[in-house]
Design a protein around this motif. Structure first.
Motif, PDB file in Angstrom:
ATOM      1  N   LEU A   1     122.589 -28.809 111.009  1.00 54.06           N
ATOM      2  CA  LEU A   1     124.030 -28.689 110.858  1.00 54.06           C
ATOM      3  C   LEU A   1     124.776 -30.230 111.741  1.00 54.06           C
ATOM      4  O   LEU A   1     125.365 -30.273 110.729  1.00 54.06           O
ATOM      5  CB  LEU A   1     125.068 -27.568 110.509  1.00 54.06           C
TER       6      LEU A   1
ATOM      7  N   HIS B   1     118.957 -24.123 105.767  1.00 55.43           N
ATOM      8  CA  HIS B   1     119.927 -23.312 105.765  1.00 55.43           C
ATOM      9  C   HIS B   1     118.855 -22.295 104.552  1.00 55.43           C
ATOM     10  O   HIS B   1     119.905 -21.210 104.739  1.00 55.43           O
ATOM     11  CB  HIS B   1     120.801 -24.010 105.210  1.00 55.43           C
TER      12      HIS B   1
ATOM     13  N   SER C   1     130.668 -31.954 107.448  1.00 54.54           N
ATOM     14  CA  SER C   1     130.186 -31.260 107.154  1.00 54.54           C
ATOM     15  C   SER C   1     129.496 -30.832 106.175  1.00 54.54           C
ATOM     16  O   SER C   1     129.089 -31.233 105.331  1.00 54.54           O
ATOM     17  CB  SER C   1     131.217 -29.570 107.602  1.00 54.54           C
TER      18      SER C   1
ATOM     19  N   HIS D   1     128.558 -25.421  99.879  1.00 55.57           N
ATOM     20  CA  HIS D   1     128.406 -24.747  99.584  1.00 55.57           C
ATOM     21  C   HIS D   1     128.388 -24.263 100.786  1.00 55.57           C
ATOM     22  O   HIS D   1     128.453 -24.920 102.218  1.00 55.57           O
ATOM     23  CB  HIS D   1     126.473 -25.078  99.477  1.00 55.57           C
ATOM     24  N   SER D   2     128.972 -23.166 101.143  1.00 56.75           N
ATOM     25  CA  SER D   2     129.191 -22.750 102.585  1.00 56.75           C
ATOM     26  C   SER D   2     129.159 -20.970 102.627  1.00 56.75           C
ATOM     27  O   SER D   2     129.184 -20.526 101.633  1.00 56.75           O
ATOM     28  CB  SER D   2     130.651 -22.634 103.310  1.00 56.75           C
ATOM     29  N   HIS D   3     128.476 -20.337 103.552  1.00 58.75           N
ATOM     30  CA  HIS D   3     128.611 -19.124 104.034  1.00 58.75           C
ATOM     31  C   HIS D   3     130.024 -18.618 104.831  1.00 58.75           C
ATOM     32  O   HIS D   3     130.212 -19.068 105.711  1.00 58.75           O
ATOM     33  CB  HIS D   3     127.836 -18.327 104.418  1.00 58.75           C
TER      34      HIS D   3
ATOM     35  N   ALA E   1     128.846 -28.020 104.335  1.00 56.05           N
ATOM     36  CA  ALA E   1     129.826 -27.127 103.985  1.00 56.05           C
ATOM     37  C   ALA E   1     130.031 -28.517 102.830  1.00 56.05           C
ATOM     38  O   ALA E   1     129.971 -28.134 101.668  1.00 56.05           O
ATOM     39  CB  ALA E   1     129.832 -26.237 104.510  1.00 56.05           C
ATOM     40  N   GLU E   2     130.732 -29.422 103.566  1.00 51.41           N
ATOM     41  CA  GLU E   2     131.781 -30.094 102.316  1.00 51.41           C
ATOM     42  C   GLU E   2     130.558 -31.225 101.548  1.00 51.41           C
ATOM     43  O   GLU E   2     131.107 -31.236 100.236  1.00 51.41           O
ATOM     44  CB  GLU E   2     132.646 -31.128 103.138  1.00 51.41           C
TER      45      GLU E   2
END
Length: 95
Positions: free
Chosen positions: A76, A53, A86, A93-95, A88-89
Motif C-alpha cells: 500500500l 490486499h 492511496s 475499496h477500503s476496509h 483506497a482512493e
C-alpha cells in the motif's frame, strides 16, 4: 499479428520475459511521455498491491507463515509512493 512488446523483469535471482500486444500498453498510457517500461512497472505495482490486499483481507486461508498484513502495508505504501494516491482512493475499496 498485432505489434507486440517484450517486457523483461530482472531481479537478483533471475530474469523473465513476457510478450504483450503493444495495444494493451497503449490502453494504460495517460500521458504521451510515459514510456512502455513505466506503464509495465505501474501494472506490476497495481497487480502486487491488489494481490497482497486480497490475501490479507479476502482469503479464506487463515493459516500462513507470513505476515500478510505487513506485506499488504508495504505494498500500500509502494502504491501511494508511485501513484500519489492511496489504494483506497484509487480503487474506491477500503476496509
Amino acid at each position: 499479428m498485432a505489434d507486440s512488446i517484450t517486457v523483461t523483469v530482472e531481479t537478483e535471482t533471475g530474469t523473465d520475459e513476457i510478450t504483450l500486444p503493444l495495444d494493451v500498453i497503449d490502453l494504460y498510457r495517460e500521458e504521451p511521455e510515459e514510456t512502455d517500461a513505466m506503464i509495465a512497472a505501474d501494472m506490476l505495482v497495481m497487480a502486487f498491491t491488489e494481490r497482497a490486499h486480497a490475501l490479507a483481507h479476502h482469503s479464506e486461508d487463515e493459516a500462513t507463515e507470513v505476515d500478510l498484513e505487513a506485506i499488504e502495508s508495504e505494498m500500500l505504501e509502494a502504491f501511494e509512493d508511485r501513484f500519489g494516491v492511496s489504494y483506497a482512493e484509487a480503487t474506491g475499496h477500503s476496509h
